[in-house]
Design a protein around this motif. Structure first.
Motif, PDB file in Angstrom:
ATOM      1  N   PHE B  15      12.846 -37.875 -47.571  1.00  0.00           N
ATOM      2  CA  PHE B  15      12.336 -38.826 -46.580  1.00  0.00           C
ATOM      3  C   PHE B  15      12.531 -40.292 -46.961  1.00  0.00           C
ATOM      4  O   PHE B  15      12.156 -41.177 -46.205  1.00  0.00           O
ATOM      5  N   ASP B  18      10.802 -45.279 -49.607  1.00  0.00           N
ATOM      6  CA  ASP B  18       9.861 -46.192 -48.948  1.00  0.00           C
ATOM      7  C   ASP B  18       8.833 -45.445 -48.088  1.00  0.00           C
ATOM      8  O   ASP B  18       7.864 -46.026 -47.634  1.00  0.00           O
ATOM      9  N   HIS B  19       9.058 -44.157 -47.836  1.00  0.00           N
ATOM     10  CA  HIS B  19       8.096 -43.383 -47.045  1.00  0.00           C
ATOM     11  C   HIS B  19       7.176 -42.551 -47.930  1.00  0.00           C
ATOM     12  O   HIS B  19       6.334 -41.812 -47.423  1.00  0.00           O
ATOM     13  N   LEU B  41       2.760 -39.342 -47.870  1.00  0.00           N
ATOM     14  CA  LEU B  41       3.909 -39.622 -47.012  1.00  0.00           C
ATOM     15  C   LEU B  41       3.466 -40.541 -45.890  1.00  0.00           C
ATOM     16  O   LEU B  41       2.370 -40.384 -45.345  1.00  0.00           O
ATOM     17  N   ARG B  42       4.360 -41.483 -45.572  1.00  0.00           N
ATOM     18  CA  ARG B  42       4.008 -42.468 -44.547  1.00  0.00           C
ATOM     19  C   ARG B  42       5.026 -42.452 -43.416  1.00  0.00           C
ATOM     20  O   ARG B  42       5.955 -43.260 -43.393  1.00  0.00           O
ATOM     21  N   PRO B  43       4.876 -41.545 -42.478  1.00  0.00           N
ATOM     22  CA  PRO B  43       5.839 -41.470 -41.379  1.00  0.00           C
ATOM     23  C   PRO B  43       5.715 -42.692 -40.466  1.00  0.00           C
ATOM     24  O   PRO B  43       4.646 -43.301 -40.392  1.00  0.00           O
ATOM     25  N   ALA B  44       6.833 -43.023 -39.790  1.00  0.00           N
ATOM     26  CA  ALA B  44       6.803 -44.152 -38.876  1.00  0.00           C
ATOM     27  C   ALA B  44       6.951 -43.706 -37.428  1.00  0.00           C
ATOM     28  O   ALA B  44       6.926 -44.525 -36.515  1.00  0.00           O
ATOM     29  N   GLU B  48       9.338 -38.175 -37.270  1.00  0.00           N
ATOM     30  CA  GLU B  48       9.251 -38.062 -38.732  1.00  0.00           C
ATOM     31  C   GLU B  48       8.087 -37.149 -39.145  1.00  0.00           C
ATOM     32  O   GLU B  48       8.216 -36.380 -40.096  1.00  0.00           O
ATOM     33  N   GLY B  89       1.388 -45.659 -39.839  1.00  0.00           N
ATOM     34  CA  GLY B  89       2.683 -46.212 -39.414  1.00  0.00           C
ATOM     35  C   GLY B  89       2.955 -46.006 -37.930  1.00  0.00           C
ATOM     36  O   GLY B  89       3.891 -46.589 -37.376  1.00  0.00           O
TER      37      GLY B  89
END
Lengths: 477, 460
Positions: B15, B18-19, B41-44, B48, B89
């Motif tokens: 991923f 940065d995510h 985890l940082r989905p945008a 994602e 995000g």
């Protein structure tokens, strides 16, 4: 159908509670919709235990089951699409408990909607969901379809007034979900079962909320010379943040038909009227009524009448509630559609419906819940003319497609049933159906309950796994 | 692929670095009851989220969707916790039709931001919940936290009209729509409310919005006994007056509120410090209607055994409304060691309430009690330190309260407690007869059991 199952049902319930002659079954092959589906046997349980036994029996013989209340449904939800056993709840019609202090009623599914109100009105209470069929439709059917009505605008649908259910699952197990208070730890199973159209469980007992009658109800009738003015009035009432308890529109043509029939004093030369009700504390209802009347006048209402008493109010509502009956004078049959659009798109939607009808050669009446964008175009047709019926169905689909294209939905209160199940892909993807199917199968794995409803079954919508032995196979074959 | 490479490294390669957060200091911010995730985890986007869930389902990784974390402590300690899915995000207001009073918003959007956007059109969402400025709208709905405006506007199920979410197979699904009246398909979005992220990852929510009322006012009445206070509460309830708040404070809760207002130099009302039972009512409408309601409340109070009463104008009423909105925060931080229970009582009987409060009367504990809208009460058991004997006392008290509530046909759950207590008891109270059905629902949404395993009712 195996004669043995009919014999067993008669032993179980007594012959008086089982119908199996063709001429009897024919009475149960229709509901309020344009669909048809004849059961092979009709049974009348008196208790939850009866229902559980019937279901176990049907399961053993692998025949489908469909529940039915008064048969007033408008989407074929209570029709036996796959034949089999129809369980009619008409004889489970007792009010089991009235808890006036906590404003709850516990009722059997065959209790008629309006009878709940009649039982509690002496205490200043009522049951809020009020479908046009409320004089005959049953609470069980209302719960299955999540019925609405004119007063849904402020009061919400049936789901907002149900706190607990007793259910019979397709294997005969009896379970209770929810609570009298309505607040439980865990998933909102009541929220799932209300409106599940009889596809996951049969409902054998319902706990409903009772609402308190408002201190003051003001009913206004506003007469307009153009449909556009009337629909702009609705849009502005909404945009101004006024929530009437009901906001109904009837077009002038429909109104003239009603007036010929009922002589309720409606103008016969208008383009549209709005029937608007506001309620609450005296001061609140009065200030809202004044604001509503002002908005009507801003949009060129020819006349704004206010009902002076209950008699006048009842007369105004009588016109609205008997509208579909009045249509019977003009054509042998009518097809009442049910679609929803965002309220701000009302003027545009009405214009498009008129165009669609004109193009296909139908005069389409409009009598509907304008306040929440719930349209009910009525197509008049002669069912003996196969071509005309086919065209009516095409027009209906075109109108529903238009609703979806405007950001709306397939049904606001009638349900999907077997009327619109093939249109479901307009709103839902394969992934959506997959999840809905898994939820369905979690309770009704063999599709023995109400097969052929809600989910699309035509070829190309291949998400449905059809076991050739399953009741669903009867529908698809 | 799960062979030798560590989970964080694999997630980073899938991923993008940065995510993915993997540093210990970062992970500790997402810890629940002392347990940090293995990766954040940082989905945008919703797409994602779906990709991440697919991987988690394939590898059977336990995942907990998070917003700002203000209500993340609700529920049992996680059984497994591989991935924290930080939803902040997803921030867009996808659709707001003020004229139609409908809103569609990403789940990671902060509720405060949503309210600000609505306020510009003189509208709002009646989600009056604790930490409103910093919590996400998805977390608000998933936590099922009470809105203090429930009396007037109902719960989320009354105004949530649709949702988009990723189910346990990693597919983006939707339910409901963007119109205010809709019976198309199963009402799946209702199941998501209060499901604590155990069914799906909510990515977007559709609501009907409401016009901001023109005027507000409140009223306080004090009583020397619980019986007298309940008598008045019942009379107000039966009057049919449309109220925004109708709450009953015990003297401890009232005093706590009084001290809080003193600390910020808000002179709300001396009645809060009168060592009595207090009933707080408030209403919202136009000025004429509000005046009428307060007048009626004053009359009802005078006709009962009220010790004192006072009408509240703004800003005093606003302060008290704020208090009821943030009761969860106030109570869960009111002592070094707190067990906060949410108790639903079908009927407010003095004997039931007295019985519940008696269970908190031990030399090691004191308590504060408030009945909020619609007979939903909060009871905080407060202790001065968090040691083994205290945890044992708390555990016994909570069990007795569960029993007393069961006898009254109510339900109760522990909303907040020290991890040590949470590990020793079932926070959700006695099991319900429909639990097997809930398990079926869970299995339909999340066949691999990857979403927040073990945190919900009955160990779901």
């Amino acid at each position: 159908m195996d004669a043995a199952i009919i014999r067993e049902l008669k032993t179980l319930l007594g012959p008086a509670n089982v119908l199996s002659q063709t001429e009897d079954l024919m009475l149960y092959e229709f509901d309020g919709s344009v669909e048809k589906g004849r059961p092979e046997v009709v049974v009348f349980p008196h208790t939850t235990e009866d229902v559980s036994r019937i279901v176990k029996l049907a399961d053993r013989y692998e025949v489908p089951i469909v529940g039915r209340g008064a048969g007033t449904g408008l989407s074929g939800g209570a029709l036996a699409r796959g034949g089999g056993v129809m369980i009619v709840f008409a004889r489970m019609n007792r009010i089991l408990e009235l808890d006036l202090e906590n404003r709850r009623a516990v009722v059997q599914p065959g209790v008629v909607n309006l009878d709940i109100t009649r039982a509690v009105e002496h205490a200043g209470l009522y049951f809020a969901p009020d479908p046009s069929s409320q004089k005959s439709s049953t609470i069980g059917g209302n719960v299955a379809e999540n019925s609405g009505g004119p007063h849904t605008l402020a009061a919400g649908l049936t789901t907002n007034h149900v706190t607990a259910l007793e259910l019979v699952l397709p294997d005969g197990e009896v379970v209770r979900v929810g609570s009298r208070h309505g607040d439980v730890n865990g998933y909102d199973l009541c929220g799932l079962f209300v409106g599940s159209e009889g596809t996951v469980a049969l409902i054998t007992e319902i706990t409903v909320k009772l609402s308190r009658k408002a201190e003051l109800v003001k009913t206004l009738l506003a007469v307009f010379d153009t449909v556009l003015d009337a629909s702009r009035t609705v849009a502005e009432i909404t945009a101004r943040g006024i929530t009437p308890s009901a906001c109904e529109m009837m077009d002038g043509w429909t109104l003239a038909v009603i007036e010929d029939y009922l002589k309720a004093g409606f103008p016969k030369d208008s383009a549209a009227i709005l029937l608007i009700e506001v309620e609450g504390l005296r001061e609140a209802a009065e200030s809202q009524a004044t604001a509503v009347a002002g908005i009507c006048q801003t949009h060129h209402a020819r006349e704004v009448r206010t009902a002076r008493d209950d008699h006048e109010r009842d007369l105004l509502w009588k016109g609205r509630k008997n509208a579909f009956g009045a249509m019977g004078r003009l054509a042998p049959s009518n097809y009442v559609l049910d679609g929803v659009i965002p309220r701000s798109k009302l003027p545009e939607a009405l214009e498009r419906i008129h165009e669609i009808g004109t193009k296909a050669g139908f005069r389409i009446g409009n009598i509907f819940h304008a306040g929440d964008g719930n349209l009910h175009p009525i197509i008049l047709f002669d069912p003996r003319d196969a071509g005309q019926f086919k065209n009516a169905v095409t027009v209906a689909e075109d109108i529903i497609r238009m609703c979806v294209a405007m950001g709306g939905s397939l049904t606001g209160e009638h349900g999907i049933g077997m009327e619109k199940n093939e249109l479901m892909p307009l709103l839902f993807t394969d992934a959506d159906f997959d999840l809905m199917r898994r939820l369905h199968d979690a309770f009704n794995p063999n599709s023995s309950l109400n097969p052929g409803k809600m989910f699309p079954i035509s070829k190309g919508c291949g998400e449905i796994r059809v076991n050739r032995k399953s009741p669903l196979a009867r529908v698809t074959s | 692929m799960s062979g030798a490479t560590s989970l964080p490294v694999r997630l980073e390669s899938l991923f993008g670095a940065d995510h993915v957060l993997t540093a210990e200091t970062q992970l500790s911010k997402y810890a629940i009851d002392g347990m940090p995730p293995r990766a954040v985890l940082r989905p945008a986007s919703a797409e994602e989220v779906a990709e991440i869930v697919k991987v988690a389902a394939r590898e059977e990784l336990a995942m907990i969707p998070c917003g700002s974390g203000s209500k993340l402590g609700i529920g049992m300690p996680p059984q497994r916790y591989d991935i924290a899915l930080d939803m902040r995000g997803l921030q867009e207001i996808a659709h707001y039709d003020a004229d139609d009073l409908t809103l569609s918003v990403d789940s990671g959007k902060l509720l405060g931001g949503v309210q600000m956007a609505l306020r510009a059109k003189r509208q709002f969402l009646p989600l009056a919940v604790p930490c409103m400025e910093i919590c996400t709208i998805g977390g608000t709905v998933a936590s099922g936290i009470d809105s203090s405006l429930r009396q007037q506007y109902g719960t989320g199920r009354d105004f949530l009209i649709g949702a988009e979410f990723v189910d346990g197979t990693g597919r983006l699904c939707r339910s409901g729509g963007r119109v205010v009246k809709n019976v198309t398909g199963y009402d799946i979005h209702k199941l998501l409310i209060g499901s604590l992220g155990t069914l799906a990852v909510i990515t977007r929510l559709n609501f009907r919005t409401f016009p901001l009322p023109e005027a507000h006012a409140g009223h306080l009445a004090t009583f020397s006994s619980l019986d007298a206070a309940l008598h008045y509460h019942a009379k107000v309830s039966q009057s049919g007056l449309p109220l925004s708040n109708l709450e009953l404070f015990d003297s401890e809760y009232a005093a706590m509120a009084g001290r809080l207002f003193d600390a910020v130099n808000q002179n709300v009302s001396p009645l809060l410090k009168s060592n009595s039972w207090v009933v707080y009512s408030s209403c919202a409408d136009n000025a004429i209607v509000v005046r009428r309601i307060v007048g009626d409340l004053e009359r009802i109070a005078s006709s009962t055994n009220c010790a004192n009463q006072a009408a509240l104008q703004e800003p005093a009423n606003e302060e008290l409304q704020g208090l009821s909105q943030t009761a969860y925060q106030l109570l869960s931080t009111a002592a070094p060691c707190v067990a906060l229970l949410r108790i639903v009582l079908p009927q407010l009987h003095a004997s039931t309430i007295a019985e519940i409060l008696r269970t908190a009367e031990t030399p090691w504990l004191h308590s504060a009690f408030v009945v909020r809208a619609c007979n939903v009460a909060y009871l905080a058991l407060l202790a001065e330190k968090e040691d083994e004997p205290t945890i044992a006392v708390l555990s016994r008290s909570v069990s007795s309260i569960f029993s007393a509530v069961s006898v009254a046909a109510g339900s109760a759950a522990v909303l907040h407690a020290p991890a040590a207590l949470k590990r020793t008891m079932n926070l959700w109270g006695p099991s319900r007869p429909d639990f097997a059905l809930m398990q079926r629902v869970k299995a339909a949404f999340d066949p691999q059991n990857i979403f927040a395993p073990g945190r919900f009712v009955g160990g779901i």
